[in-house]
Design a protein around this motif. Structure first.
Motif, mmCIF file in Angstrom:
data_model
loop_
_atom_site.group_PDB
_atom_site.id
_atom_site.type_symbol
_atom_site.label_atom_id
_atom_site.label_comp_id
_atom_site.label_asym_id
_atom_site.label_seq_id
_atom_site.Cartn_x
_atom_site.Cartn_y
_atom_site.Cartn_z
ATOM 1 N N ILE A 233 0.860 -1.180 0.000
ATOM 2 C CA ILE A 233 0.000 0.000 0.000
ATOM 3 C C ILE A 233 0.898 1.232 0.000
ATOM 4 C CG2 ILE A 233 -1.752 1.269 1.305
ATOM 5 C CD1 ILE A 233 -2.374 -1.613 2.576
ATOM 6 N N ILE A 234 0.744 2.061 -1.005
ATOM 7 C CA ILE A 234 1.585 3.248 -1.141
ATOM 8 C C ILE A 234 0.806 4.451 -0.617
ATOM 9 C CG2 ILE A 234 2.972 4.644 -2.709
ATOM 10 C CD1 ILE A 234 2.941 2.299 -4.672
ATOM 11 N N GLY A 235 1.140 4.893 0.569
ATOM 12 C CA GLY A 235 0.441 6.013 1.200
ATOM 13 C C GLY A 235 -0.226 5.582 2.484
ATOM 14 N N GLY A 236 -0.027 6.368 3.548
ATOM 15 C CA GLY A 236 -0.555 5.985 4.856
ATOM 16 C C GLY A 236 -1.643 6.895 5.371
ATOM 17 N N GLY A 237 -2.478 7.442 4.466
ATOM 18 C CA GLY A 237 -3.629 8.227 4.901
ATOM 19 C C GLY A 237 -4.769 7.320 5.324
ATOM 20 N N PRO A 238 -5.978 7.865 5.520
ATOM 21 C CA PRO A 238 -7.114 7.037 5.949
ATOM 22 C C PRO A 238 -7.384 5.849 5.032
ATOM 23 C CG PRO A 238 -7.649 9.356 6.199
ATOM 24 C CD PRO A 238 -6.328 9.301 5.490
ATOM 25 N N ALA A 239 -7.310 6.050 3.704
ATOM 26 C CA ALA A 239 -7.549 4.943 2.775
ATOM 27 C C ALA A 239 -6.463 3.878 2.916
ATOM 28 C CB ALA A 239 -7.600 5.453 1.332
ATOM 29 N N GLY A 240 -5.211 4.300 2.989
ATOM 30 C CA GLY A 240 -4.107 3.361 3.117
ATOM 31 C C GLY A 240 -4.136 2.598 4.424
ATOM 32 N N LEU A 241 -4.439 3.277 5.521
ATOM 33 C CA LEU A 241 -4.488 2.607 6.817
ATOM 34 C C LEU A 241 -5.662 1.634 6.893
ATOM 35 C CD1 LEU A 241 -3.532 5.597 9.152
ATOM 36 C CD2 LEU A 241 -2.117 3.621 8.560
ATOM 37 N N ALA A 242 -6.795 2.019 6.283
ATOM 38 C CA ALA A 242 -7.936 1.101 6.244
ATOM 39 C C ALA A 242 -7.587 -0.144 5.439
ATOM 40 C CB ALA A 242 -9.155 1.797 5.647
ATOM 41 N N ALA A 243 -6.933 0.043 4.293
ATOM 42 C CA ALA A 243 -6.513 -1.101 3.487
ATOM 43 C C ALA A 243 -5.545 -1.982 4.271
ATOM 44 C CB ALA A 243 -5.861 -0.609 2.191
ATOM 45 N N ALA A 244 -4.653 -1.356 5.043
ATOM 46 C CA ALA A 244 -3.692 -2.119 5.833
ATOM 47 C C ALA A 244 -4.398 -2.962 6.892
ATOM 48 C CB ALA A 244 -2.698 -1.165 6.497
ATOM 49 N N VAL A 245 -5.355 -2.361 7.582
ATOM 50 C CA VAL A 245 -6.090 -3.091 8.628
ATOM 51 C C VAL A 245 -6.815 -4.289 8.030
ATOM 52 C CG1 VAL A 245 -8.053 -2.953 10.210
ATOM 53 C CG2 VAL A 245 -6.321 -1.137 10.206
ATOM 54 N N GLY A 523 -9.258 6.210 -2.301
ATOM 55 C CA GLY A 523 -9.188 7.483 -1.600
ATOM 56 C C GLY A 523 -9.083 8.660 -2.536
ATOM 57 N N ASP A 524 -8.593 9.770 -2.012
ATOM 58 C CA ASP A 524 -8.619 11.036 -2.744
ATOM 59 C C ASP A 524 -7.796 11.034 -4.027
ATOM 60 O OD1 ASP A 524 -10.206 11.912 -0.724
ATOM 61 O OD2 ASP A 524 -8.741 13.277 0.173
ATOM 62 N N VAL A 525 -6.811 10.130 -4.147
ATOM 63 C CA VAL A 525 -5.979 10.098 -5.353
ATOM 64 C C VAL A 525 -6.738 9.567 -6.562
ATOM 65 C CG1 VAL A 525 -5.042 7.754 -5.084
ATOM 66 C CG2 VAL A 525 -3.630 9.549 -6.116
ATOM 67 N N ARG A 526 -7.866 8.929 -6.324
ATOM 68 C CA ARG A 526 -8.640 8.298 -7.397
ATOM 69 C C ARG A 526 -9.594 9.304 -8.034
ATOM 70 N NH1 ARG A 526 -13.338 5.626 -8.343
ATOM 71 N NH2 ARG A 526 -14.157 6.222 -6.294
ATOM 72 N N ALA A 527 -9.648 9.318 -9.341
ATOM 73 C CA ALA A 527 -10.564 10.212 -10.050
ATOM 74 C C ALA A 527 -12.006 9.882 -9.674
ATOM 75 C CB ALA A 527 -10.372 10.064 -11.552
ATOM 76 N N GLY A 528 -12.764 10.904 -9.325
ATOM 77 C CA GLY A 528 -14.163 10.717 -8.977
ATOM 78 C C GLY A 528 -14.411 10.380 -7.525
ATOM 79 N N ALA A 529 -13.364 10.305 -6.717
ATOM 80 C CA ALA A 529 -13.544 9.964 -5.302
ATOM 81 C C ALA A 529 -14.223 11.111 -4.567
ATOM 82 C CB ALA A 529 -12.206 9.655 -4.655
ATOM 83 N N MET A 530 -14.959 10.763 -3.528
ATOM 84 C CA MET A 530 -15.600 11.767 -2.679
ATOM 85 C C MET A 530 -14.607 12.168 -1.593
ATOM 86 S SD MET A 530 -19.080 11.322 -0.452
ATOM 87 C CE MET A 530 -19.676 12.632 0.614
ATOM 88 N N ASN A 531 -14.311 13.434 -1.462
ATOM 89 C CA ASN A 531 -13.272 13.891 -0.539
ATOM 90 C C ASN A 531 -13.774 13.958 0.892
ATOM 91 O OD1 ASN A 531 -11.452 14.225 -2.665
ATOM 92 N ND2 ASN A 531 -12.226 16.270 -3.111
ATOM 93 N N ARG A 532 -13.976 12.788 1.466
ATOM 94 C CA ARG A 532 -14.385 12.670 2.865
ATOM 95 C C ARG A 532 -13.615 11.512 3.491
ATOM 96 N NH1 ARG A 532 -15.980 16.979 2.134
ATOM 97 N NH2 ARG A 532 -18.034 17.915 2.522
ATOM 98 N N ILE A 533 -13.284 11.623 4.766
ATOM 99 C CA ILE A 533 -12.519 10.582 5.443
ATOM 100 C C ILE A 533 -13.258 9.260 5.411
ATOM 101 C CG2 ILE A 533 -11.535 9.860 7.654
ATOM 102 C CD1 ILE A 533 -11.091 12.813 8.290
ATOM 103 N N SER A 535 -15.403 8.078 3.273
ATOM 104 C CA SER A 535 -15.384 7.420 1.970
ATOM 105 C C SER A 535 -13.997 6.874 1.658
ATOM 106 C CB SER A 535 -15.837 8.388 0.871
ATOM 107 O OG SER A 535 -14.953 9.487 0.770
ATOM 108 N N ALA A 536 -12.938 7.574 2.097
ATOM 109 C CA ALA A 536 -11.575 7.075 1.888
ATOM 110 C C ALA A 536 -11.361 5.766 2.642
ATOM 111 C CB ALA A 536 -10.557 8.122 2.337
ATOM 112 N N VAL A 537 -11.852 5.719 3.872
ATOM 113 C CA VAL A 537 -11.742 4.493 4.669
ATOM 114 C C VAL A 537 -12.505 3.357 3.984
ATOM 115 C CG1 VAL A 537 -12.424 3.402 6.848
ATOM 116 C CG2 VAL A 537 -11.340 5.663 6.868
ATOM 117 N N GLY A 538 -13.686 3.668 3.480
ATOM 118 C CA GLY A 538 -14.485 2.652 2.800
ATOM 119 C C GLY A 538 -13.796 2.127 1.548
ATOM 120 N N GLU A 539 -13.202 3.024 0.756
ATOM 121 C CA GLU A 539 -12.511 2.595 -0.456
ATOM 122 C C GLU A 539 -11.269 1.766 -0.127
ATOM 123 O OE1 GLU A 539 -11.696 5.495 -3.399
ATOM 124 O OE2 GLU A 539 -13.800 6.083 -3.657
#
Length: 554
Positions: A233-245, A523-533, A535-539
């Motif tokens: 996982i490249i990136g440790g924001g909410p999306a990355g940490l959720a993917a890690a968990v 998460g936010d790096v993806r085109a069309g993503a919703m910029n909310r924590i 939604s990033a966790v969900g993705e």
């Protein structure tokens, strides 16, 4: 908390042993007892103890020592530990020297040899002195200390790195806290031109350090332990940490690579009040701490600070090249590098970045904004949260936006809070056109976007929270991106005429899959993503589901 120290010195081994025995018998439950028979060893130890943030409550020194008289030693010891009590151990023939010491070096007391029984001749005296010392004792900060200039980009970089990685530290401004700073610099033998300096618990010092040097010192890991992983996982924001968990909890060998610090933009938020499950809100740092702890519980490996500079696809494997030229092999990748604030294109901004102008970093620099007028550029939630936090420190906080109001870009609850905070002021239809000052930011030139009227204002700091620029410049692999640099995934790929030149599978891409099979974006790096924590966790969690499906077919 560390115990304060009682330090005894006597060149006579037999006397020193007896003193140490009696001190330990009475005081070892509340104090550490240290001793030596060498003056030079004692002075070297005192400097080392000071650098390690130890505290000495009382010195007990013999008067007649071959290297140095006890009164002279206590005078030197006072320079290093000025608040410690000083007691001279002397024979009857040295009483005159002891009395002179009381007058010359503020000796607190002298004890006559022999001191038997200690219950009558030693303990009552030392009890009174230690009680007096405890009355004025205030435990110092136990941890890392950073000494530097407030308006130094290098100092800001060190503080921001430590804060971002949730590592407690004490900031010592060399100009505002000159006495404390000079004391530390003298002990560490550091010149001001070498600042910033980072003082660690073990007594070591780093001057003008890079983030990697600091990371190695505090125990962060910048090198992978394995050569191949199920998912990186490249990136440790909410999306990355959720993917890690989810990756770790479902048995995948999982590696997270983070360029700066876990948490991403969300990790810098002073208060998040619309995240499900936290009715009273929580800080971005606390959310990050919880997520990192949860990921580590499932055995996730995390590299930080470490940067991916390229991805190459070899057969069904993905080779990640890192900034230190090492390589890691992955069966699948999830890109969660998020977004960063766009640069503010105004004269003087680059000159003062890190010296009064900051991108994000409100929690890092807020304390330095006391009683100042500070400015926040941006109308999103991050800007609103920063303004609310800064209002606890600054004299006034001014929010600059190009629009007429905040209603189209900021959550309603934040707008209400801002309207109810008397020292926050909204300046609509206003932008920064120039930052001015000598060594650091001192003034801003503001312009009304409708009338082009300009005016200069005094400014202690400027915090920038504008736009969303995706972290995708490093991607050299053929991965389709939109015209703003966001990674295109799933069905949206089929709208691009170049899609079929890289996609060679019979199936359609999974929802979060890029045009390169096995490489996903969330998460936010993806085109069309919703910029909310949320939604990033969900993705991030959803990406692991697709990773499983991809791994099942290779």
């Amino acid at each position: 908390m560390k115990k304060p120290i009682i330090f005894a010195i006597d060149d006579d081994e037999q006397v020193l042993s007896a003193v140490t025995r009696d001190l330990r018998s009475k005081y070892r439950s509340k104090y550490r007892i240290l001793n030596t028979n060498s003056v030079q060893e004692a002075l070297d130890s005192l400097r080392e103890l000071k650098l390690k943030n130890e505290v000495i409550a009382l010195f007990l020194s013999d008067q007649r020592m071959p290297e140095m008289l006890g009164v002279e030693f206590l005078e030197k010891a006072r320079d290093i530990f000025p608040k410690a009590k000083r007691v001279l151990l002397t024979a009857y023939s040295d009483i005159e020297a002891a009395i002179k010491g009381i007058n010359d070096v503020q000796l607190d007391y002298y004890l006559m040899k022999p001191w038997d029984p200690p219950e009558e001749k030693m303990y009552p005296v030392l009890d009174d002195l230690l009680d007096e010392w405890q009355t004025g004792y205030r435990p110092d900060f136990e941890g890392i200390k950073v000494v530097g200039y407030q308006y130094s980009p290098k100092s800001h970089a060190v503080k921001d790195f430590l804060a971002g990685n949730l590592i407690p530290y004490r900031w010592v401004d060399v100009e505002r806290n000159e006495q404390e700073a000079d004391e530390l610099l003298k002990l560490g033998q550091v010149e001001r031109k070498a600042l910033p300096a980072v003082f660690f618990d073990d007594g070591s010092v780093l001057t003008s350090p890079s983030p990697v040097q600091v990371a190695e010192k505090v125990g962060l890991n910048a090198r992978a332990s394995d050569k191949i992983y199920d998912v990186v996982i490249i990136g440790g924001g909410p999306a990355g940490l959720a993917a890690a968990v989810y990756g770790g909890s479902e048995g995948l060998s999982t590696l997270v690579i983070e360029k700066r610090a876990p948490g991403g933009q969300a990790g810098t938020s002073s208060r998040i009040e619309n995240y499900l499950g936290f009715p009273t809100g929580l800080s971005g740092a606390e959310l990050t701490r919880r997520a990192v702890t949860q990921a580590q519980r499932f055995g996730i490996e995390m590299l930080s600070p470490q940067e991916v500079v390229n991805i190459e696809v070899r057969d069904s494997y993905k080779m990640l090249k890192l900034s230190d030229d090492s390589e890691i092999k992955a069966k699948s990748i999830v890109v969660t590098t998020g977004v960063d604030y766009r640069k503010l294109e105004a004269k003087g901004i680059d000159k003062f970045t890190g010296a009064g102008v900051y991108y994000g970093a409100a929690t890092t620099e807020a304390n330095a904004c006391r009683d100042q007028d500070v400015y926040v550029v941006g109308g999103g939630n991050s800007a609103g949260q920063a303004a609310m936090y800064l209002s606890n420190f600054a004299k006034n906080v001014y929010i600059l936006i190009r629009k007429e109001s905040l209603t189209s870009s900021m959550s309603h609850y934040l707008i209400d809070q801002i309207n109810g905070t008397p020292n926050i002021h909204l300046l609509p239809e206003t932008e920064v056109v120039e930052a001015c000052g000598q060594e650091h930011l001192e003034r801003l030139v503001l312009e009304n976007v409708q009338t082009q009227e300009r005016n200069a204002v005094e400014a202690g700091s400027l915090f920038i929270f504008i736009g969303a620029r995706p972290f995708t410049d490093w991607v050299q692999t053929y991965i389709l991106r939109d015209d703003r640099g966001f990674i295109v995934t799933g069905r949206e790929l089929q709208k691009h005429k170049d899609f079929r030149t890289s996609w060679k599978k019979d199936r359609e891409p999974f929802l979060l899959e890029t045009c390169s099979p096995g490489i996903f974006a969330a998460g936010d790096v993806r085109a069309g993503a919703m910029n909310r924590i949320a939604s990033a966790v969900g993705e991030g969690a959803m990406a692991i589901k697709f990773v499983h499906e991809y791994l099942a077919e290779v």
